[in-house]
Design a protein around this motif. Structure first.
Motif, mmCIF file in Angstrom:
data_model
loop_
_atom_site.group_PDB
_atom_site.id
_atom_site.type_symbol
_atom_site.label_atom_id
_atom_site.label_comp_id
_atom_site.label_asym_id
_atom_site.label_seq_id
_atom_site.Cartn_x
_atom_site.Cartn_y
_atom_site.Cartn_z
ATOM 1 N N VAL A 59 0.829 -1.212 0.000
ATOM 2 C CA VAL A 59 0.000 0.000 0.000
ATOM 3 C C VAL A 59 0.864 1.263 0.000
ATOM 4 N N PHE A 60 2.073 1.190 0.560
ATOM 5 C CA PHE A 60 2.998 2.328 0.472
ATOM 6 C C PHE A 60 3.408 2.546 -0.988
ATOM 7 N N MET B 178 -5.880 7.311 -0.813
ATOM 8 C CA MET B 178 -5.463 6.018 -1.355
ATOM 9 C C MET B 178 -5.231 4.996 -0.241
ATOM 10 N N PHE B 179 -4.648 5.439 0.871
ATOM 11 C CA PHE B 179 -4.438 4.519 1.994
ATOM 12 C C PHE B 179 -5.771 4.080 2.596
ATOM 13 N N ASN B 180 -6.723 5.011 2.719
ATOM 14 C CA ASN B 180 -8.018 4.645 3.289
ATOM 15 C C ASN B 180 -8.697 3.561 2.461
ATOM 16 N N GLN C 196 -2.304 6.096 10.003
ATOM 17 C CA GLN C 196 -1.545 7.319 10.224
ATOM 18 C C GLN C 196 -0.057 7.094 10.044
ATOM 19 N N GLU C 197 0.446 5.946 10.478
ATOM 20 C CA GLU C 197 1.864 5.641 10.302
ATOM 21 C C GLU C 197 2.219 5.539 8.825
ATOM 22 N N GLU C 198 1.336 4.952 8.035
ATOM 23 C CA GLU C 198 1.576 4.867 6.585
ATOM 24 C C GLU C 198 1.589 6.262 5.968
ATOM 25 N N ILE C 199 0.634 7.092 6.352
ATOM 26 C CA ILE C 199 0.571 8.458 5.813
ATOM 27 C C ILE C 199 1.841 9.223 6.175
ATOM 28 N N ASP C 200 2.257 9.119 7.421
ATOM 29 C CA ASP C 200 3.469 9.814 7.867
ATOM 30 C C ASP C 200 4.712 9.304 7.149
ATOM 31 N N SER C 201 4.733 8.003 6.835
ATOM 32 C CA SER C 201 5.917 7.418 6.200
ATOM 33 C C SER C 201 6.140 7.945 4.788
ATOM 34 N N GLU D 131 4.885 -2.913 -12.779
ATOM 35 C CA GLU D 131 4.277 -3.881 -11.870
ATOM 36 C C GLU D 131 3.003 -3.339 -11.224
ATOM 37 N N VAL D 132 2.334 -2.388 -11.880
ATOM 38 C CA VAL D 132 1.153 -1.756 -11.284
ATOM 39 C C VAL D 132 0.052 -2.775 -10.999
ATOM 40 N N ASP D 133 -0.066 -3.820 -11.815
ATOM 41 C CA ASP D 133 -1.091 -4.839 -11.577
ATOM 42 C C ASP D 133 -0.838 -5.610 -10.285
ATOM 43 N N TYR D 134 0.426 -5.672 -9.868
ATOM 44 C CA TYR D 134 0.787 -6.417 -8.669
ATOM 45 C C TYR D 134 0.828 -5.513 -7.427
ATOM 46 N N ILE D 135 0.569 -4.227 -7.637
ATOM 47 C CA ILE D 135 0.575 -3.272 -6.521
ATOM 48 C C ILE D 135 -0.826 -2.681 -6.387
ATOM 49 N N ASN D 136 -1.142 -1.617 -7.117
ATOM 50 C CA ASN D 136 -2.503 -1.064 -7.065
ATOM 51 C C ASN D 136 -3.529 -2.094 -7.531
ATOM 52 N N GLY D 137 -3.177 -2.857 -8.541
ATOM 53 C CA GLY D 137 -4.096 -3.874 -9.046
ATOM 54 C C GLY D 137 -4.394 -4.951 -8.026
ATOM 55 N N TYR D 138 -3.398 -5.290 -7.200
ATOM 56 C CA TYR D 138 -3.617 -6.309 -6.177
ATOM 57 C C TYR D 138 -4.544 -5.792 -5.085
#
Length: 330
Positions: free
Chosen positions: A193-194, A225-227, A245-250, A276-283
Protein backbone atom coordinates in the motif's frame (compact mmCIF):
# COMPACT_ATOMS: atom_id res chain seq x y z
CA UNK A 1 24.37 -20.44 6.09
CA UNK A 2 25.05 -20.66 2.38
CA UNK A 3 22.85 -18.56 0.09
CA UNK A 4 21.84 -18.59 -3.55
CA UNK A 5 20.48 -15.35 -4.98
CA UNK A 6 18.10 -15.69 -7.92
CA UNK A 7 18.18 -12.42 -9.85
CA UNK A 8 21.46 -10.48 -9.86
CA UNK A 9 19.77 -7.11 -10.33
CA UNK A 10 19.73 -4.16 -7.96
CA UNK A 11 18.21 -5.74 -4.86
CA UNK A 12 19.59 -9.22 -5.46
CA UNK A 13 23.11 -7.81 -5.66
CA UNK A 14 22.55 -5.61 -2.61
CA UNK A 15 21.29 -8.42 -0.38
CA UNK A 16 23.78 -10.96 -1.71
CA UNK A 17 26.92 -8.84 -1.53
CA UNK A 18 26.06 -7.43 1.90
CA UNK A 19 25.59 -10.95 3.23
CA UNK A 20 28.81 -12.06 1.53
CA UNK A 21 30.90 -9.05 2.59
CA UNK A 22 29.52 -8.24 6.04
CA UNK A 23 28.24 -11.59 7.34
CA UNK A 24 30.98 -13.70 5.75
CA UNK A 25 28.52 -16.17 4.19
CA UNK A 26 29.07 -18.11 0.97
CA UNK A 27 26.80 -16.65 -1.72
CA UNK A 28 26.17 -17.76 -5.31
CA UNK A 29 24.20 -15.70 -7.82
CA UNK A 30 21.85 -17.13 -10.44
CA UNK A 31 20.68 -14.97 -13.32
CA UNK A 32 18.99 -15.54 -16.68
CA UNK A 33 19.80 -12.21 -18.36
CA UNK A 34 22.79 -12.96 -20.57
CA UNK A 35 24.20 -9.39 -20.81
CA UNK A 36 24.35 -9.20 -17.01
CA UNK A 37 25.93 -12.62 -16.51
CA UNK A 38 28.53 -12.13 -19.22
CA UNK A 39 29.44 -8.59 -18.10
CA UNK A 40 29.96 -9.72 -14.50
CA UNK A 41 32.15 -12.58 -15.67
CA UNK A 42 34.12 -10.29 -17.99
CA UNK A 43 34.89 -7.71 -15.29
CA UNK A 44 35.45 -10.24 -12.50
CA UNK A 45 32.50 -9.21 -10.35
CA UNK A 46 29.92 -6.49 -9.94
CA UNK A 47 30.63 -2.76 -9.62
CA UNK A 48 29.09 -1.35 -6.44
CA UNK A 49 28.85 2.26 -5.23
CA UNK A 50 26.91 3.95 -2.46
CA UNK A 51 25.23 7.22 -3.36
CA UNK A 52 27.45 7.41 -6.48
CA UNK A 53 30.68 7.25 -4.45
CA UNK A 54 33.43 4.69 -3.81
CA UNK A 55 32.65 2.63 -6.87
CA UNK A 56 34.54 -0.66 -6.72
CA UNK A 57 34.43 -4.25 -7.91
CA UNK A 58 33.06 -6.94 -5.60
CA UNK A 59 33.90 -10.44 -6.87
CA UNK A 60 30.88 -12.74 -7.04
CA UNK A 61 30.12 -16.21 -8.37
CA UNK A 62 27.40 -16.06 -11.03
CA UNK A 63 25.73 -18.85 -13.01
CA UNK A 64 22.93 -19.57 -15.42
CA UNK A 65 20.35 -21.93 -13.84
CA UNK A 66 21.21 -24.76 -16.22
CA UNK A 67 24.90 -24.82 -15.21
CA UNK A 68 24.53 -24.42 -11.45
CA UNK A 69 25.52 -27.41 -9.29
CA UNK A 70 25.63 -25.82 -5.84
CA UNK A 71 23.43 -26.56 -2.85
CA UNK A 72 22.60 -23.45 -0.80
CA UNK A 73 20.65 -23.60 2.44
CA UNK A 74 18.44 -20.71 1.38
CA UNK A 75 17.43 -18.98 -1.84
CA UNK A 76 16.97 -15.20 -1.97
CA UNK A 77 14.63 -14.38 -4.85
CA UNK A 78 14.55 -10.94 -6.49
CA UNK A 79 12.96 -11.12 -9.94
CA UNK A 80 10.42 -8.84 -11.60
CA UNK A 81 6.88 -10.14 -11.05
CA UNK A 82 6.25 -10.56 -14.78
CA UNK A 83 9.41 -12.67 -15.22
CA UNK A 84 9.19 -14.83 -12.10
CA UNK A 85 7.17 -17.71 -13.54
CA UNK A 86 9.66 -18.39 -16.34
CA UNK A 87 12.72 -17.89 -14.11
CA UNK A 88 11.41 -20.29 -11.46
CA UNK A 89 10.68 -22.88 -14.12
CA UNK A 90 14.29 -22.68 -15.32
CA UNK A 91 15.55 -22.91 -11.73
CA UNK A 92 13.29 -25.81 -10.69
CA UNK A 93 15.93 -28.54 -11.31
CA UNK A 94 18.33 -26.90 -8.81
CA UNK A 95 15.82 -26.69 -5.95
CA UNK A 96 16.09 -29.27 -3.15
CA UNK A 97 13.69 -30.34 -0.41
CA UNK A 98 15.78 -29.03 2.49
CA UNK A 99 16.13 -25.50 1.09
CA UNK A 100 14.37 -22.30 2.17
CA UNK A 101 13.03 -19.55 -0.10
CA UNK A 102 13.10 -15.88 0.93
CA UNK A 103 11.71 -13.08 -1.24
CA UNK A 104 11.16 -9.35 -0.69
CA UNK A 105 10.00 -8.46 -4.18
CA UNK A 106 7.75 -5.49 -4.93
CA UNK A 107 4.00 -6.07 -5.11
CA UNK A 108 2.10 -9.29 -4.44
CA UNK A 109 1.49 -12.44 -6.43
CA UNK A 110 4.99 -13.92 -6.28
CA UNK A 111 4.25 -16.13 -3.29
CA UNK A 112 1.63 -17.99 -5.32
CA UNK A 113 4.41 -18.92 -7.74
CA UNK A 114 7.11 -19.60 -5.15
CA UNK A 115 4.74 -21.90 -3.22
CA UNK A 116 4.58 -24.16 -6.28
CA UNK A 117 8.22 -25.08 -5.58
CA UNK A 118 8.54 -24.71 -1.80
CA UNK A 119 6.13 -25.64 1.04
CA UNK A 120 4.70 -22.79 3.09
CA UNK A 121 6.76 -23.71 6.14
CA UNK A 122 9.93 -23.11 4.07
CA UNK A 123 8.98 -19.75 2.60
CA UNK A 124 9.84 -16.41 4.21
CA UNK A 125 8.37 -13.19 2.88
CA UNK A 126 10.05 -9.86 3.26
CA UNK A 127 9.67 -6.14 2.65
CA UNK A 128 12.43 -3.55 2.52
CA UNK A 129 12.71 0.23 2.59
CA UNK A 130 16.01 -0.09 0.74
CA UNK A 131 16.46 1.92 -2.47
CA UNK A 132 18.97 0.55 -4.97
CA UNK A 133 19.80 1.56 -8.54
CA UNK A 134 20.79 -0.85 -11.28
CA UNK A 135 22.83 1.29 -13.68
CA UNK A 136 23.30 -1.52 -16.16
CA UNK A 137 24.84 -4.98 -16.43
CA UNK A 138 27.20 -5.57 -13.51
CA UNK A 139 26.79 -2.04 -12.07
CA UNK A 140 24.75 -1.28 -8.93
CA UNK A 141 24.42 1.81 -6.70
CA UNK A 142 23.23 1.52 -3.10
CA UNK A 143 21.13 4.53 -2.10
CA UNK A 144 21.17 5.87 1.45
CA UNK A 145 23.78 5.93 4.19
CA UNK A 146 25.08 2.63 5.55
CA UNK A 147 23.16 1.55 8.61
CA UNK A 148 19.85 3.04 7.45
CA UNK A 149 18.63 -0.20 5.87
CA UNK A 150 15.29 -1.44 7.27
CA UNK A 151 13.38 -4.58 6.30
CA UNK A 152 10.72 -6.91 7.70
CA UNK A 153 10.51 -10.67 7.35
CA UNK A 154 7.79 -13.17 8.21
CA UNK A 155 7.33 -16.89 7.63
CA UNK A 156 4.54 -17.73 5.21
CA UNK A 157 3.03 -20.01 7.88
CA UNK A 158 3.69 -17.31 10.55
CA UNK A 159 5.71 -19.73 12.69
CA UNK A 160 9.20 -18.63 13.80
CA UNK A 161 11.66 -21.54 13.67
CA UNK A 162 15.38 -22.27 13.66
CA UNK A 163 15.98 -21.27 10.05
CA UNK A 164 14.05 -18.01 10.57
CA UNK A 165 16.41 -17.21 13.42
CA UNK A 166 19.47 -18.22 11.40
CA UNK A 167 18.52 -16.03 8.43
CA UNK A 168 17.63 -13.13 10.72
CA UNK A 169 21.07 -13.40 12.36
CA UNK A 170 22.84 -13.36 8.99
CA UNK A 171 20.74 -10.44 7.73
CA UNK A 172 21.44 -8.53 10.93
CA UNK A 173 25.19 -9.08 10.63
CA UNK A 174 24.98 -8.08 6.98
CA UNK A 175 23.51 -4.71 8.02
CA UNK A 176 20.10 -5.20 6.40
CA UNK A 177 18.18 -4.24 9.55
CA UNK A 178 15.76 -7.21 9.76
CA UNK A 179 12.65 -7.16 11.93
CA UNK A 180 10.79 -10.48 12.32
CA UNK A 181 6.97 -10.43 12.47
CA UNK A 182 4.26 -13.09 12.75
CA UNK A 183 1.64 -11.46 10.54
CA UNK A 184 2.42 -12.49 6.97
CA UNK A 185 -0.23 -10.69 4.92
CA UNK A 186 -0.23 -7.67 7.21
CA UNK A 187 3.53 -7.32 6.80
CA UNK A 188 3.57 -7.80 3.02
CA UNK A 189 0.57 -5.55 2.37
CA UNK A 190 1.99 -2.69 4.44
CA UNK A 191 4.69 -2.23 1.80
CA UNK A 192 2.31 -2.82 -1.09
CA UNK A 193 0.00 0.00 0.00
CA UNK A 194 3.00 2.33 0.47
CA UNK A 195 4.25 1.57 -3.05
CA UNK A 196 0.72 2.03 -4.38
CA UNK A 197 0.98 5.71 -3.50
CA UNK A 198 4.60 6.78 -3.94
CA UNK A 199 5.75 4.46 -6.75
CA UNK A 200 2.63 4.87 -8.83
CA UNK A 201 2.21 8.64 -8.58
CA UNK A 202 5.92 9.29 -9.20
CA UNK A 203 5.69 7.07 -12.28
CA UNK A 204 2.62 8.79 -13.72
CA UNK A 205 4.26 12.21 -13.40
CA UNK A 206 7.83 10.98 -14.07
CA UNK A 207 9.24 12.63 -10.96
CA UNK A 208 11.61 11.90 -8.10
CA UNK A 209 10.32 11.23 -4.61
CA UNK A 210 11.67 14.58 -3.40
CA UNK A 211 9.76 16.40 -6.14
CA UNK A 212 6.60 14.48 -5.31
CA UNK A 213 6.67 15.40 -1.63
CA UNK A 214 6.91 19.13 -2.42
CA UNK A 215 3.31 19.15 -3.65
CA UNK A 216 1.12 20.49 -0.79
CA UNK A 217 -1.69 18.03 -1.55
CA UNK A 218 0.42 14.89 -1.06
CA UNK A 219 -0.92 14.09 2.40
CA UNK A 220 -4.53 14.41 1.20
CA UNK A 221 -3.86 12.20 -1.83
CA UNK A 222 -2.05 9.62 0.30
CA UNK A 223 -4.88 9.59 2.85
CA UNK A 224 -7.47 8.88 0.16
CA UNK A 225 -5.46 6.02 -1.35
CA UNK A 226 -4.44 4.52 1.99
CA UNK A 227 -8.02 4.65 3.29
CA UNK A 228 -9.22 2.64 0.29
CA UNK A 229 -6.43 0.10 0.72
CA UNK A 230 -6.99 -0.27 4.46
CA UNK A 231 -10.77 -0.58 3.98
CA UNK A 232 -10.23 -3.39 1.45
CA UNK A 233 -7.73 -5.18 3.69
CA UNK A 234 -10.00 -4.93 6.72
CA UNK A 235 -12.84 -6.53 4.76
CA UNK A 236 -10.43 -9.32 3.82
CA UNK A 237 -9.41 -9.84 7.45
CA UNK A 238 -5.89 -8.49 6.87
CA UNK A 239 -4.50 -6.37 9.71
CA UNK A 240 -1.59 -4.30 8.45
CA UNK A 241 1.41 -3.98 10.76
CA UNK A 242 1.33 -0.19 10.47
CA UNK A 243 -1.63 2.05 11.25
CA UNK A 244 -3.19 4.31 8.64
CA UNK A 245 -1.55 7.32 10.22
CA UNK A 246 1.86 5.64 10.30
CA UNK A 247 1.58 4.87 6.58
CA UNK A 248 0.57 8.46 5.81
CA UNK A 249 3.47 9.81 7.87
CA UNK A 250 5.92 7.42 6.20
CA UNK A 251 5.22 8.94 2.79
CA UNK A 252 6.72 12.19 4.01
CA UNK A 253 9.69 10.74 5.91
CA UNK A 254 10.70 8.23 3.23
CA UNK A 255 10.26 10.67 0.35
CA UNK A 256 12.49 13.21 2.08
CA UNK A 257 15.07 10.51 2.90
CA UNK A 258 15.25 9.41 -0.75
CA UNK A 259 14.59 12.79 -2.33
CA UNK A 260 16.62 12.13 -5.51
CA UNK A 261 15.36 8.59 -6.01
CA UNK A 262 13.12 7.48 -8.88
CA UNK A 263 10.96 4.55 -7.67
CA UNK A 264 11.35 1.20 -9.40
CA UNK A 265 8.04 1.43 -11.28
CA UNK A 266 9.21 4.65 -12.93
CA UNK A 267 12.50 3.04 -13.92
CA UNK A 268 10.63 0.26 -15.73
CA UNK A 269 8.33 2.80 -17.34
CA UNK A 270 11.21 4.98 -18.51
CA UNK A 271 12.86 1.93 -20.11
CA UNK A 272 9.70 0.98 -22.03
CA UNK A 273 9.25 -2.13 -19.91
CA UNK A 274 5.88 -3.21 -18.44
CA UNK A 275 5.36 -1.87 -14.92
CA UNK A 276 4.28 -3.88 -11.87
CA UNK A 277 1.15 -1.76 -11.28
CA UNK A 278 -1.09 -4.84 -11.58
CA UNK A 279 0.79 -6.42 -8.67
CA UNK A 280 0.57 -3.27 -6.52
CA UNK A 281 -2.50 -1.06 -7.06
CA UNK A 282 -4.10 -3.87 -9.05
CA UNK A 283 -3.62 -6.31 -6.18
CA UNK A 284 -5.28 -3.91 -3.73
CA UNK A 285 -8.19 -3.50 -6.17
CA UNK A 286 -8.42 -7.30 -6.50
CA UNK A 287 -8.70 -7.72 -2.72
CA UNK A 288 -11.48 -5.11 -2.72
CA UNK A 289 -13.44 -6.78 -5.52
CA UNK A 290 -13.17 -10.17 -3.82
CA UNK A 291 -14.71 -8.70 -0.67
CA UNK A 292 -17.50 -6.61 -2.19
CA UNK A 293 -15.64 -3.30 -1.98
CA UNK A 294 -14.63 -1.24 -5.00
CA UNK A 295 -11.30 0.59 -4.65
CA UNK A 296 -12.23 3.24 -7.16
CA UNK A 297 -9.03 5.26 -6.91
CA UNK A 298 -6.75 2.23 -7.25
CA UNK A 299 -8.83 0.84 -10.14
CA UNK A 300 -8.54 4.19 -11.91
CA UNK A 301 -4.80 4.50 -11.23
CA UNK A 302 -4.16 1.07 -12.78
CA UNK A 303 -5.87 2.25 -15.96
CA UNK A 304 -3.89 5.51 -15.90
CA UNK A 305 -0.54 3.73 -15.73
CA UNK A 306 -1.49 1.28 -18.48
CA UNK A 307 -2.73 4.16 -20.62
CA UNK A 308 0.60 5.93 -20.12
CA UNK A 309 2.41 2.72 -21.10
CA UNK A 310 0.36 2.41 -24.26
CA UNK A 311 0.82 6.07 -25.20
CA UNK A 312 4.59 5.62 -25.34
CA UNK A 313 4.15 4.27 -28.86
CA UNK A 314 3.33 7.81 -29.99
CA UNK A 315 6.45 9.33 -28.49
CA UNK A 316 9.45 10.12 -30.62
CA UNK A 317 12.36 7.83 -29.85
CA UNK A 318 14.23 11.00 -28.86
CA UNK A 319 11.67 11.68 -26.14
CA UNK A 320 12.00 8.28 -24.43
CA UNK A 321 14.42 8.27 -21.50
CA UNK A 322 16.54 5.38 -22.78
CA UNK A 323 19.52 6.28 -20.63
CA UNK A 324 17.80 6.24 -17.25
CA UNK A 325 19.23 3.59 -14.89
CA UNK A 326 17.09 0.71 -13.70
CA UNK A 327 16.15 0.95 -10.03
CA UNK A 328 14.53 -1.42 -7.61
CA UNK A 329 13.00 -0.34 -4.33
CA UNK A 330 11.55 -3.30 -2.52
Amino acid sequence: MKYGVIGAGAMGVRFGTMIQENAGCDVDFIDTWEPNVEKIREQGGVYIARDHENKHIVPINIYYPEEYQGDPDAWIIFVKQMQLKDVMKRCAPIFKDHQIAFSAMNGMGHFDIISQYFPKERIIGGTAMIATVFNGPGDVDFMGAAGNEVMHMCNYDEQINDYTNAIEADFKQAGLGPVVTQNFMGTMMSKVVFNAVVNTICTMFEIQMGQFIQYPGVREMATQMFNEAYDACERAGIKLVETRQEEIDSVETVSHAYAYHYPSMYQDFSKNRPTEVDYINGYIAKIGREHDYVCRTHEFVVHEVHLAEQMRQFKSRFDVKDEQPVAEEV
